[in-house]
Motif scaffolding. Structure first.
Motif, short mmCIF file in Angstrom:
data_model
loop_
_atom_site.label_atom_id
_atom_site.label_comp_id
_atom_site.label_asym_id
_atom_site.label_seq_id
_atom_site.Cartn_x
_atom_site.Cartn_y
_atom_site.Cartn_z
N SER A 76 29.04 46.30 43.63
CA SER A 76 30.35 46.37 44.28
C SER A 76 30.93 44.97 44.47
O SER A 76 32.14 44.75 44.30
N ARG A 77 30.07 44.02 44.81
CA ARG A 77 30.52 42.63 44.96
C ARG A 77 30.97 42.07 43.62
O ARG A 77 32.00 41.40 43.51
N ALA A 78 30.19 42.36 42.58
CA ALA A 78 30.53 41.86 41.24
C ALA A 78 31.82 42.50 40.74
O ALA A 78 32.65 41.84 40.11
N GLU A 79 32.03 43.79 41.03
CA GLU A 79 33.25 44.46 40.56
C GLU A 79 34.48 43.88 41.25
O GLU A 79 35.52 43.68 40.62
N ALA A 80 34.36 43.59 42.54
CA ALA A 80 35.48 42.97 43.24
C ALA A 80 35.82 41.62 42.62
O ALA A 80 37.00 41.27 42.47
N LEU A 81 34.80 40.87 42.24
CA LEU A 81 35.01 39.58 41.60
C LEU A 81 35.68 39.76 40.23
O LEU A 81 36.64 39.05 39.89
N ILE A 82 35.18 40.73 39.46
CA ILE A 82 35.74 40.99 38.13
C ILE A 82 37.20 41.40 38.23
O ILE A 82 38.07 40.91 37.49
N ASP A 83 37.51 42.29 39.15
CA ASP A 83 38.91 42.73 39.32
C ASP A 83 39.81 41.55 39.71
O ASP A 83 40.91 41.39 39.18
N ALA A 84 39.33 40.72 40.64
CA ALA A 84 40.14 39.60 41.11
C ALA A 84 40.39 38.58 40.01
O ALA A 84 41.51 38.08 39.85
N THR A 85 39.36 38.25 39.24
CA THR A 85 39.53 37.25 38.18
C THR A 85 40.43 37.78 37.07
O THR A 85 41.23 37.03 36.50
N HIS A 86 40.35 39.07 36.79
CA HIS A 86 41.21 39.62 35.75
C HIS A 86 42.67 39.70 36.22
O HIS A 86 43.59 39.50 35.41
N ARG A 87 42.88 39.97 37.50
CA ARG A 87 44.26 39.91 38.01
C ARG A 87 44.82 38.51 37.85
O ARG A 87 45.98 38.32 37.44
N ARG A 88 44.01 37.51 38.18
CA ARG A 88 44.45 36.12 38.03
C ARG A 88 44.69 35.78 36.57
O ARG A 88 45.63 35.03 36.24
N ALA A 89 43.85 36.29 35.69
CA ALA A 89 44.02 36.00 34.26
C ALA A 89 45.33 36.57 33.73
O ALA A 89 46.05 35.91 32.97
N VAL A 90 45.67 37.80 34.14
CA VAL A 90 46.93 38.40 33.71
C VAL A 90 48.10 37.61 34.26
O VAL A 90 49.04 37.26 33.52
N ALA A 91 48.06 37.29 35.55
CA ALA A 91 49.16 36.54 36.17
C ALA A 91 49.32 35.17 35.54
O ALA A 91 50.44 34.71 35.27
N GLU A 126 23.27 54.60 27.07
CA GLU A 126 23.94 54.47 28.37
C GLU A 126 24.58 53.09 28.42
O GLU A 126 24.01 52.11 27.94
N SER A 127 25.76 53.01 29.01
CA SER A 127 26.46 51.73 29.07
C SER A 127 27.33 51.69 30.33
O SER A 127 27.99 52.67 30.66
N LEU A 128 27.29 50.58 31.03
CA LEU A 128 28.07 50.45 32.26
C LEU A 128 28.92 49.19 32.22
O LEU A 128 28.40 48.08 32.10
N GLN A 129 30.24 49.40 32.32
CA GLN A 129 31.19 48.30 32.49
C GLN A 129 31.80 48.43 33.88
O GLN A 129 32.29 49.49 34.24
N ILE A 130 31.75 47.35 34.65
CA ILE A 130 32.36 47.37 35.98
C ILE A 130 33.78 46.80 35.88
O ILE A 130 34.08 45.98 35.02
N GLY A 131 34.63 47.25 36.80
CA GLY A 131 36.03 46.85 36.79
C GLY A 131 36.90 48.09 36.96
O GLY A 131 36.70 49.09 36.26
#
Length: 377
Positions: A76-91, A126-131
């Motif tokens: 959950s901590r890693a997913e929050a980080l992934i979401d935040a960095t990707h938002r910054r990357a888009v912006a 099986e494969s897991l991508q977080i985000g």
């Protein structure tokens, strides 16, 4: 797949964070879901040391978890980080390009793979991508396609690699003909074998930069072997590589897929110098790639991904391959943005109801669509 839009010229942002954990790649292309119509700008948002540590720890926890029991809390901590960095990357990409929300039609969000177990004759993959695709859509106000691998895995496919259809589109865009091998060297290496309109053949070859990066980090504190300098200064242990290549993974034919940590061979390097260990790991990567291209006998070998900067791997590939080995950049392709572009392209294909994977690329019984569309609220 129920999503079917008439193909048109759309502008798509693609996002990719690979298992090398160097950062988030963001790139824009224009496509109709079949052809590449133009390339837009691209940029990389590098992870900080602290962010990279969190992601590394989440991947290590995933190996121990192995899809059994409750997911580790660090996800959950890693997913929050992934979401935040990707938002910054888009912006950041939109700001640097002078683009507004109305200039972008769609986003392709791969997320971060924390664990991948390819299908074998004895077990389903099986494969897991977080985000969170829904979260990114809400934050950006743009429609987002995400979760590209689940449908393929559920149908019995490997779930990887998914970029081969984009590699074919790139070759068509560049007017390339003949037998072509497109090799991506990231945390894991994979190859796409293209011969005109013949069915695509693809799969993971074995290690990419992953084991070498881990070795260099452990021995020198550096994140990777810059330019292949360490690898070039060492001596290759060919007997050790020959032993590694007898692992069950290499006995399976293409298509097949792997996780970065599936090639955990560093324990076999005890007592070996830093340089010799680096050279041997670079040789392992090169030989694994070469053996998957041998029967295809490519006329041109195109290298993309971070591994194209490692001169030791490239020199070794040149010695193993009779074909012409070139960097993607020499063809006018953006070797750093290619994976992000691929997920932009696949997002457009999802919108058009077109397949992403094929029997010869992931082992699905028939061409498969994939991806889930999240609309902004």
């Amino acid at each position: 797949m129920s999503i079917k839009y008439m193909p048109k010229r759309i502008k798509v942002i693609g996002l990719m964070s690979g298992t090398s954990l160097d950062g988030v790649d963001a790139a824009i292309i224009e496509t109709d879901g079949e052809r590449i119509l133009s390339f837009g700008p691209a940029r990389t948002l590098e992870y900080s040391d602290a962010e990279r540590t969190v992601l590394s720890e989440s991947m290590a926890a995933a190996v121990n978890w192995n899809f059994t029991g409750p997911p580790p809390n660090i996800f959950s901590r890693a997913e929050a980080l992934i979401d935040a960095t990707h938002r910054r990357a888009v912006a950041g990409l939109m700001e640097a390009s002078g683009l507004g929300k109305d200039d972008i039609d769609l986003v392709g969000y791969h997320g971060q793979t924390v664990l991948h177990r390819g299908a074998t004759p004895k077990r389903k993959g099986e494969s897991l991508q977080i985000g969170s695709g829904e979260g990114l859509a809400a934050a950006t106000g743009l429609p987002v396609v995400f979760d590209f691998r689940s449908a393929d895995v559920a149908a019995g496919g490997q779930g990887a690699p998914l970029a081969p259809i984009y590699h074919k589109a790139l070759c068509d865009y560049s007017g390339l003909t003949g037998r072509i091998a497109v090799v991506n060297i990231g945390g894991v290496s994979n190859v796409t074998l293209i011969n005109g309109d013949a069915p695509l053949i693809a799969g993971d070859c074995g290690p990419g930069n992953g084991p070498l990066d881990s070795w260099v980090k452990a021995k020198s504190g550096k994140d990777y072997d810059a330019g292949g300098a360490l690898s070039l200064s060492g001596k290759v242990d060919f007997d050790l590589i020959a032993c590694w290549l007898t692992a069950p993974f290499f006995m399976r034919p293409l298509p097949r897929s792997a996780d970065r940590y599936e090639f955990d061979v560093l324990g076999d390097l005890a007592g070996i110098s830093t340089e010799d260990g680096a050279a041997t790991l670079a040789g392992f990567t090169a030989q694994a790639i070469a053996r998957d291209m041998a029967n295809f006998d490519p006329q041109t070998v195109i290298i993309c991904g971070g591994g194209r900067h490692n001169r030791a791997i490239i020199y070794m590939l040149q010695s193993h391959c009779g074909g012409n080995v070139v960097s993607a950049d020499t063809l006018g392709w953006d070797g750093d943005a290619l994976e992000a572009q691929a997920f932009a392209y696949m997002a457009a294909r999802t919108l058009c109801g077109l397949p992403l994977s094929f029997p010869g690329t992931t082992g699905t019984p028939e061409p498969m669509g994939g991806g889930v569309l999240a609309s902004p609220k």
